[in-house]
Scaffold this motif. Sequence first.
Motif, PDB file in Angstrom:
ATOM      1  N   TRP A  68      19.702 -12.681 -10.677  1.00 12.38           N
ATOM      2  CA  TRP A  68      18.782 -13.436 -11.545  1.00 12.38           C
ATOM      3  C   TRP A  68      18.599 -14.848 -11.003  1.00 12.38           C
ATOM      4  O   TRP A  68      17.481 -15.327 -10.863  1.00 12.38           O
ATOM      5  CB  TRP A  68      19.355 -13.469 -12.967  1.00 12.38           C
ATOM      6  N   ARG A  69      19.713 -15.511 -10.672  1.00  7.58           N
ATOM      7  CA  ARG A  69      19.672 -16.886 -10.169  1.00  7.58           C
ATOM      8  C   ARG A  69      18.933 -16.970  -8.832  1.00  7.58           C
ATOM      9  O   ARG A  69      18.233 -17.935  -8.554  1.00  7.58           O
ATOM     10  CB  ARG A  69      21.105 -17.396  -9.995  1.00  7.58           C
ATOM     11  N   LEU A  77      11.540 -21.903 -11.696  1.00  6.42           N
ATOM     12  CA  LEU A  77      12.286 -21.966 -12.952  1.00  6.42           C
ATOM     13  C   LEU A  77      13.647 -22.642 -12.786  1.00  6.42           C
ATOM     14  O   LEU A  77      14.333 -22.893 -13.769  1.00  6.42           O
ATOM     15  CB  LEU A  77      12.465 -20.568 -13.541  1.00  6.42           C
ATOM     16  N   ASP A  78      14.049 -22.943 -11.547  1.00  7.44           N
ATOM     17  CA  ASP A  78      15.302 -23.656 -11.286  1.00  7.44           C
ATOM     18  C   ASP A  78      16.463 -23.030 -12.056  1.00  7.44           C
ATOM     19  O   ASP A  78      17.148 -23.677 -12.839  1.00  7.44           O
ATOM     20  CB  ASP A  78      15.152 -25.139 -11.648  1.00  7.44           C
ATOM     21  N   ARG A  79      16.686 -21.751 -11.831  1.00  6.92           N
ATOM     22  CA  ARG A  79      17.750 -21.030 -12.531  1.00  6.92           C
ATOM     23  C   ARG A  79      19.118 -21.506 -12.071  1.00  6.92           C
ATOM     24  O   ARG A  79      19.370 -21.637 -10.873  1.00  6.92           O
ATOM     25  CB  ARG A  79      17.604 -19.530 -12.306  1.00  6.92           C
ATOM     26  N   GLN A  80      20.005 -21.754 -13.049  1.00  2.67           N
ATOM     27  CA  GLN A  80      21.338 -22.239 -12.743  1.00  2.67           C
ATOM     28  C   GLN A  80      22.376 -21.447 -13.530  1.00  2.67           C
ATOM     29  O   GLN A  80      22.140 -21.071 -14.681  1.00  2.67           O
ATOM     30  CB  GLN A  80      21.454 -23.720 -13.088  1.00  2.67           C
ATOM     31  N   ALA A  95      24.215 -19.653 -18.319  1.00  3.77           N
ATOM     32  CA  ALA A  95      23.073 -19.599 -17.409  1.00  3.77           C
ATOM     33  C   ALA A  95      21.850 -20.169 -18.123  1.00  3.77           C
ATOM     34  O   ALA A  95      21.644 -19.924 -19.314  1.00  3.77           O
ATOM     35  CB  ALA A  95      22.806 -18.161 -16.972  1.00  3.77           C
ATOM     36  N   HIS A  96      21.057 -20.936 -17.391  1.00  2.00           N
ATOM     37  CA  HIS A  96      19.862 -21.541 -17.979  1.00  2.00           C
ATOM     38  C   HIS A  96      18.781 -21.700 -16.920  1.00  2.00           C
ATOM     39  O   HIS A  96      19.049 -21.638 -15.712  1.00  2.00           O
ATOM     40  CB  HIS A  96      20.197 -22.884 -18.635  1.00  2.00           C
ATOM     41  N   GLU A  97      17.560 -21.897 -17.399  1.00  3.97           N
ATOM     42  CA  GLU A  97      16.409 -22.079 -16.516  1.00  3.97           C
ATOM     43  C   GLU A  97      15.397 -22.979 -17.193  1.00  3.97           C
ATOM     44  O   GLU A  97      15.493 -23.231 -18.402  1.00  3.97           O
ATOM     45  CB  GLU A  97      15.768 -20.730 -16.185  1.00  3.97           C
ATOM     46  N   ARG A 111      14.594 -26.643 -21.181  1.00  2.33           N
ATOM     47  CA  ARG A 111      15.349 -25.537 -20.614  1.00  2.33           C
ATOM     48  C   ARG A 111      15.516 -24.409 -21.622  1.00  2.33           C
ATOM     49  O   ARG A 111      15.496 -24.620 -22.831  1.00  2.33           O
ATOM     50  CB  ARG A 111      16.751 -25.989 -20.174  1.00  2.33           C
ATOM     51  N   MET A 114      19.852 -19.015 -21.211  1.00  2.00           N
ATOM     52  CA  MET A 114      19.741 -17.562 -21.072  1.00  2.00           C
ATOM     53  C   MET A 114      20.929 -16.818 -21.674  1.00  2.00           C
ATOM     54  O   MET A 114      20.763 -15.837 -22.381  1.00  2.00           O
ATOM     55  CB  MET A 114      19.610 -17.234 -19.580  1.00  2.00           C
TER      56      MET A 114
END
Length: 187
Positions: A68-69, A77-80, A95-97, A111, A114
């Motif tokens: 996903w990241r 979306l800069d997934r982290q 996890a967030h985006e 943000r 997730m």
Amino acid sequence: MAVATAPRRRPLDSGGHRRARPLSSSHLKRDLRHARDSDAEQFESFDLGGSSPWLDEVAEIVAGLIAWRSDPHVAQLDRQVVVAVTDGRVVGVVAHERLARSGGRAWDNHRYLMVTAVRGDQQRTGLARLLVESVLADLASAGCESVEWLVHPSNRASIEFSRNVFPEADETQPPEDDPYVSFALAL
């Protein structure tokens, strides 16, 4: 060694809201880090301490977090993914985006949280609170203005966590997210 101790109430800001607090102890900072590709195996066997439709959904999400990241099709979306590690073992994950609205446009300062997950043997230790508040503090210091997340209404523990830890968050049940409860928190 436990990652967190019993949480204390956060102080109020000038507007009467509780604010996310950054980590202040260096030993805690060492235990929180961004996920690595090598964490994938631990994510795939992440034990949430039970089974239910929403826990099964969370386990499936956690198992796929590295993919996903790393999805190149949504780089905007800069997934982290942030993990808590104790003795080399991933014990918690957030996890967030960037929040995306219709048309896929990502908002730089907003943000979407997730997932938040803590291993069953680490639950009720304050670890989820530590993880989420730490991530929110980092996001706020980077200029993020708000965070949103969804919780299945049958997931009473997560609903109560959201209400108790973030009482200032707006809680709604928008039809487009049915059956989920939506929380929005201004940072």
